[in-house]
Design a protein around this motif. Sequence first.
Motif, PDB file in Angstrom:
ATOM      1  N   UNK A  60      -7.959  -5.406   4.325  1.00 34.88           N
ATOM      2  CA  UNK A  60      -8.709  -3.913   3.873  1.00 34.88           C
ATOM      3  C   UNK A  60      -8.808  -3.140   5.095  1.00 34.88           C
ATOM      4  N   UNK A  61      -9.946  -3.355   5.594  1.00 33.24           N
ATOM      5  CA  UNK A  61      -9.838  -2.666   7.099  1.00 33.24           C
ATOM      6  C   UNK A  61      -8.997  -2.301   7.601  1.00 33.24           C
ATOM      7  N   UNK A  62      -7.692  -2.947   7.939  1.00 26.43           N
ATOM      8  CA  UNK A  62      -6.770  -2.471   8.598  1.00 26.43           C
ATOM      9  C   UNK A  62      -6.525  -0.861   7.391  1.00 26.43           C
ATOM     10  N   UNK A  63      -5.813  -1.306   5.999  1.00 25.16           N
ATOM     11  CA  UNK A  63      -5.759  -0.079   5.452  1.00 25.16           C
ATOM     12  C   UNK A  63      -6.468   1.178   5.815  1.00 25.16           C
ATOM     13  N   UNK A  64      -8.184   0.752   5.746  1.00 25.04           N
ATOM     14  CA  UNK A  64      -9.137   2.026   5.753  1.00 25.04           C
ATOM     15  C   UNK A  64      -8.405   2.269   7.413  1.00 25.04           C
ATOM     16  N   UNK A  95       1.425  -1.202   0.402  1.00 29.51           N
ATOM     17  CA  UNK A  95       0.225   0.130   0.439  1.00 29.51           C
ATOM     18  C   UNK A  95       1.145   1.497  -0.025  1.00 29.51           C
ATOM     19  N   UNK A  96       2.635   1.292  -0.149  1.00 28.87           N
ATOM     20  CA  UNK A  96       2.572   2.043  -0.156  1.00 28.87           C
ATOM     21  C   UNK A  96       4.011   2.442   1.285  1.00 28.87           C
ATOM     22  N   UNK A  97       3.342   2.286   2.054  1.00 26.01           N
ATOM     23  CA  UNK A  97       3.766   2.630   3.030  1.00 26.01           C
ATOM     24  C   UNK A  97       5.672   1.713   3.541  1.00 26.01           C
ATOM     25  N   UNK A  98       6.264   2.321   4.733  1.00 30.07           N
ATOM     26  CA  UNK A  98       7.614   1.715   5.022  1.00 30.07           C
ATOM     27  C   UNK A  98       6.765   1.132   6.295  1.00 30.07           C
ATOM     28  N   UNK A  99       7.998  -0.062   6.367  1.00 31.48           N
ATOM     29  CA  UNK A  99       7.132  -0.782   7.979  1.00 31.48           C
ATOM     30  C   UNK A  99       8.252  -1.052   8.664  1.00 31.48           C
ATOM     31  N   UNK A 100       7.903  -1.373   9.870  1.00 39.59           N
ATOM     32  CA  UNK A 100       9.297  -1.738  10.950  1.00 39.59           C
ATOM     33  C   UNK A 100       8.357  -2.872  11.475  1.00 39.59           C
ATOM     34  N   UNK A 101       9.213  -3.547  11.891  1.00 37.16           N
ATOM     35  CA  UNK A 101       8.770  -4.865  12.648  1.00 37.16           C
ATOM     36  C   UNK A 101       9.192  -5.809  13.740  1.00 37.16           C
ATOM     37  N   UNK A 102       8.269  -5.568  15.100  1.00 37.25           N
ATOM     38  CA  UNK A 102       9.450  -5.455  16.344  1.00 37.25           C
ATOM     39  C   UNK A 102       8.244  -7.094  17.389  1.00 37.25           C
ATOM     40  N   UNK A 103       9.185  -8.241  17.987  1.00 36.03           N
ATOM     41  CA  UNK A 103       8.409  -9.217  17.704  1.00 36.03           C
ATOM     42  C   UNK A 103       8.329  -9.233  19.262  1.00 36.03           C
ATOM     43  N   UNK A 104       9.149  -8.193  19.670  1.00 38.28           N
ATOM     44  CA  UNK A 104       8.777  -7.773  21.924  1.00 38.28           C
ATOM     45  C   UNK A 104       8.773  -6.536  22.046  1.00 38.28           C
TER      46      UNK A 104
END
Length: 224
Positions: free
Chosen positions: A106-110, A25-34
């Motif tokens: 889709x709901x999350x993106x909205x 969707x064009x976003x930059x993401x960062x992931x954390x598991x704690x």
Amino acid sequence: MAYKILIIDDEKMMTELLSDHLQESGYETMEANSAWEGIALLERKPDLIILDINMPGIDGLELCRIIRGHVSCPILFVTARITEQDKINGLQYGGDDYITKPFSLKELSARVAAHLRRDERRGERHSVLTSGELVVDLSDRTVSCRGGEIPFSRKEFDIIEFLMTNANQVFDRERIYEELWGYDAEGDSGVVKEHIRKIRGKLREAVGEEYIETVWGVGYKWSR
């Protein structure tokens, strides 16, 4: 420039799924598991945080309380909890919205897009630096660890900010003195040594670490 989304969930499959979708969707993401991985990524100044409530150790509610004093960006809870009291608790801890599992991407993106638009209109950002479990808010001039604030004097904070924003660079006492007191200040650089001694004592008592390293014969540096 793409908005930055921080996703915090102890389930790696979930963070990867949401990350892949948001990137499409064009976003930059960062992931954390704690929780502590999430806190460390605050330094990258996310525009929105997606936070799972049901995490082991420090759960999402407690983590929200810890980070809310340092960032003003929207926090969107993702959870299987659906009771009214759960929602009230989340909002009281500083969350902005809930999305309950199972949900559509889709709901999350909205929801994400709506909160980013609202936050952009508000236009408020805080500048945050992290080092291990230490969180330094440059806007509010506060230093905290595990949600508790560590008191520092004005000059002590100035030294922390200077060394931390130039992490792993070595500065002698004269350079630090000139930078923070000014070239025309009356006094000598020996005061820097005393301030650093006090900073180390407070950090050692609160965190169990010192962070400021002495490079013998050269000076001091902030060691991440």
